[in-house]
Scaffold this motif. Structure first.
Motif, mmCIF file in Angstrom:
data_model
loop_
_atom_site.group_PDB
_atom_site.id
_atom_site.type_symbol
_atom_site.label_atom_id
_atom_site.label_comp_id
_atom_site.label_asym_id
_atom_site.label_seq_id
_atom_site.Cartn_x
_atom_site.Cartn_y
_atom_site.Cartn_z
ATOM 1 N N MET A 48 0.804 -1.217 0.000
ATOM 2 C CA MET A 48 0.000 0.000 0.000
ATOM 3 C C MET A 48 0.842 1.274 0.000
ATOM 4 S SD MET A 48 -2.914 -1.227 -0.381
ATOM 5 C CE MET A 48 -3.963 0.186 -0.172
ATOM 6 N N LEU A 49 2.166 1.158 0.073
ATOM 7 C CA LEU A 49 3.036 2.323 0.044
ATOM 8 C C LEU A 49 3.381 2.767 -1.377
ATOM 9 C CD1 LEU A 49 5.509 1.465 2.944
ATOM 10 C CD2 LEU A 49 3.538 2.996 2.999
ATOM 11 N N CYS A 50 2.944 2.016 -2.372
ATOM 12 C CA CYS A 50 3.265 2.402 -3.747
ATOM 13 C C CYS A 50 2.424 3.608 -4.165
ATOM 14 C CB CYS A 50 3.101 1.238 -4.706
ATOM 15 S SG CYS A 50 1.440 0.622 -4.872
ATOM 16 N N ASP A 51 2.882 4.288 -5.175
ATOM 17 C CA ASP A 51 2.272 5.522 -5.649
ATOM 18 C C ASP A 51 0.954 5.230 -6.372
ATOM 19 O OD1 ASP A 51 2.081 7.713 -7.954
ATOM 20 O OD2 ASP A 51 3.240 8.534 -6.281
ATOM 21 N N PHE A 52 -0.079 6.049 -6.123
ATOM 22 C CA PHE A 52 -1.383 5.850 -6.754
ATOM 23 C C PHE A 52 -1.290 5.931 -8.277
ATOM 24 C CE2 PHE A 52 -5.659 7.342 -8.074
ATOM 25 C CZ PHE A 52 -6.368 6.218 -7.679
ATOM 26 N N TYR A 53 -0.409 6.777 -8.788
ATOM 27 C CA TYR A 53 -0.217 6.885 -10.235
ATOM 28 C C TYR A 53 0.197 5.543 -10.828
ATOM 29 C CZ TYR A 53 1.878 8.094 -14.708
ATOM 30 O OH TYR A 53 2.207 8.134 -16.033
ATOM 31 N N GLU A 54 1.113 4.855 -10.163
ATOM 32 C CA GLU A 54 1.570 3.550 -10.658
ATOM 33 C C GLU A 54 0.417 2.536 -10.657
ATOM 34 O OE1 GLU A 54 4.322 3.449 -12.102
ATOM 35 O OE2 GLU A 54 5.379 5.130 -11.230
ATOM 36 N N LEU A 55 -0.415 2.589 -9.625
ATOM 37 C CA LEU A 55 -1.584 1.702 -9.583
ATOM 38 C C LEU A 55 -2.543 2.017 -10.730
ATOM 39 C CD1 LEU A 55 -2.368 1.713 -5.770
ATOM 40 C CD2 LEU A 55 -1.230 -0.091 -7.078
ATOM 41 N N THR A 56 -2.753 3.305 -10.982
ATOM 42 C CA THR A 56 -3.649 3.722 -12.064
ATOM 43 C C THR A 56 -3.117 3.259 -13.415
ATOM 44 O OG1 THR A 56 -4.331 5.644 -10.769
ATOM 45 C CG2 THR A 56 -4.756 5.720 -13.137
ATOM 46 N N MET A 57 -1.822 3.458 -13.648
ATOM 47 C CA MET A 57 -1.215 3.039 -14.920
ATOM 48 C C MET A 57 -1.250 1.518 -15.058
ATOM 49 S SD MET A 57 -0.550 5.693 -16.604
ATOM 50 C CE MET A 57 0.382 4.938 -17.915
ATOM 51 N N GLY A 58 -0.933 0.807 -13.980
ATOM 52 C CA GLY A 58 -0.986 -0.648 -14.019
ATOM 53 C C GLY A 58 -2.380 -1.155 -14.350
ATOM 54 N N ASN A 59 -3.389 -0.534 -13.757
ATOM 55 C CA ASN A 59 -4.765 -0.922 -14.046
ATOM 56 C C ASN A 59 -5.127 -0.613 -15.494
ATOM 57 O OD1 ASN A 59 -7.418 -1.904 -13.203
ATOM 58 N ND2 ASN A 59 -8.049 0.205 -13.568
ATOM 59 N N GLY A 60 -4.646 0.523 -15.996
ATOM 60 C CA GLY A 60 -4.899 0.873 -17.401
ATOM 61 C C GLY A 60 -4.310 -0.151 -18.350
ATOM 62 N N TYR A 61 -3.082 -0.586 -18.071
ATOM 63 C CA TYR A 61 -2.464 -1.631 -18.891
ATOM 64 C C TYR A 61 -3.286 -2.917 -18.826
ATOM 65 C CZ TYR A 61 1.806 1.132 -19.418
ATOM 66 O OH TYR A 61 2.708 2.095 -19.728
ATOM 67 N N PHE A 62 -3.688 -3.287 -17.618
ATOM 68 C CA PHE A 62 -4.465 -4.512 -17.430
ATOM 69 C C PHE A 62 -5.793 -4.438 -18.175
ATOM 70 C CE2 PHE A 62 -7.529 -7.100 -15.065
ATOM 71 C CZ PHE A 62 -6.899 -8.332 -15.139
ATOM 72 N N GLN A 63 -6.506 -3.332 -18.034
ATOM 73 C CA GLN A 63 -7.818 -3.167 -18.668
ATOM 74 C C GLN A 63 -7.730 -3.175 -20.199
ATOM 75 O OE1 GLN A 63 -10.879 -3.105 -17.198
ATOM 76 N NE2 GLN A 63 -9.857 -3.507 -15.255
ATOM 77 N N GLY A 80 -5.682 -5.074 -21.930
ATOM 78 C CA GLY A 80 -5.174 -6.359 -22.404
ATOM 79 C C GLY A 80 -3.661 -6.475 -22.440
ATOM 80 N N TYR A 81 -2.952 -5.605 -21.714
ATOM 81 C CA TYR A 81 -1.489 -5.639 -21.712
ATOM 82 C C TYR A 81 -0.925 -6.419 -20.522
ATOM 83 C CZ TYR A 81 -1.863 -1.758 -25.053
ATOM 84 O OH TYR A 81 -2.154 -0.957 -26.130
ATOM 85 N N CYS A 82 -1.719 -7.280 -19.925
ATOM 86 C CA CYS A 82 -1.270 -7.951 -18.701
ATOM 87 C C CYS A 82 -0.071 -8.867 -18.931
ATOM 88 C CB CYS A 82 -2.416 -8.707 -18.042
ATOM 89 S SG CYS A 82 -3.198 -9.942 -19.087
ATOM 90 N N ASP A 83 0.160 -9.309 -20.147
ATOM 91 C CA ASP A 83 1.309 -10.172 -20.432
ATOM 92 C C ASP A 83 2.415 -9.424 -21.173
ATOM 93 O OD1 ASP A 83 0.198 -12.468 -19.242
ATOM 94 O OD2 ASP A 83 -0.998 -12.837 -21.024
ATOM 95 N N ARG A 84 2.296 -8.131 -21.312
ATOM 96 C CA ARG A 84 3.291 -7.315 -22.017
ATOM 97 C C ARG A 84 4.288 -6.749 -21.006
ATOM 98 N NH1 ARG A 84 1.505 -2.880 -26.339
ATOM 99 N NH2 ARG A 84 0.706 -4.795 -27.249
ATOM 100 N N ILE A 85 5.552 -6.723 -21.364
ATOM 101 C CA ILE A 85 6.565 -6.128 -20.503
ATOM 102 C C ILE A 85 6.382 -4.614 -20.524
ATOM 103 C CG2 ILE A 85 9.037 -5.708 -20.185
ATOM 104 C CD1 ILE A 85 9.526 -8.492 -21.357
ATOM 105 N N THR A 86 6.322 -4.016 -19.350
ATOM 106 C CA THR A 86 6.194 -2.568 -19.230
ATOM 107 C C THR A 86 7.284 -2.057 -18.291
ATOM 108 O OG1 THR A 86 4.599 -2.822 -17.445
ATOM 109 C CG2 THR A 86 3.714 -2.554 -19.654
ATOM 110 N N TYR A 87 7.483 -0.764 -18.273
ATOM 111 C CA TYR A 87 8.558 -0.173 -17.481
ATOM 112 C C TYR A 87 8.020 0.936 -16.600
ATOM 113 C CZ TYR A 87 11.354 -2.666 -20.851
ATOM 114 O OH TYR A 87 11.891 -3.665 -21.624
ATOM 115 N N PHE A 88 8.503 0.975 -15.378
ATOM 116 C CA PHE A 88 8.171 2.022 -14.439
ATOM 117 C C PHE A 88 9.469 2.554 -13.849
ATOM 118 C CE2 PHE A 88 4.291 -0.398 -14.668
ATOM 119 C CZ PHE A 88 3.304 0.558 -14.616
#
Length: 65
Positions: free
Chosen positions: A3-18, A20-28
């Motif tokens: 829960m200490l991670c940044d809300f922006y990262e959660l939002t971006m991660g959810n956007g990727y997931f929604q 269909g990028y759940c199996d794609r390599i992404t960078y943060f």
């Protein structure tokens, strides 16, 4: 710790997931805002542990609640 991670990262991660990028390599980014103790430089150590933590990042039922 999850829960200490940044809300922006959660939002971006959810956007990727929604989209269909759940199996794609992404960078943060991992950063800090200022050099500790007002020193002139910083040395990065423990990055292997950070990567391991991020790869195992998950939310338990208590986190979601």
């Amino acid at each position: 710790m999850t829960m200490l991670c940044d809300f922006y990262e959660l939002t971006m991660g959810n956007g990727y997931f929604q989209n269909g990028y759940c199996d794609r390599i992404t960078y943060f980014d991992l950063f800090f805002r200022s050099v500790p103790d007002q020193g002139g430089f910083a040395i990065a150590a423990g990055l292997e542990q950070v990567v391991d933590y991020i790869q195992k990042l998950h939310f338990g039922d208590e986190d979601i609640a």
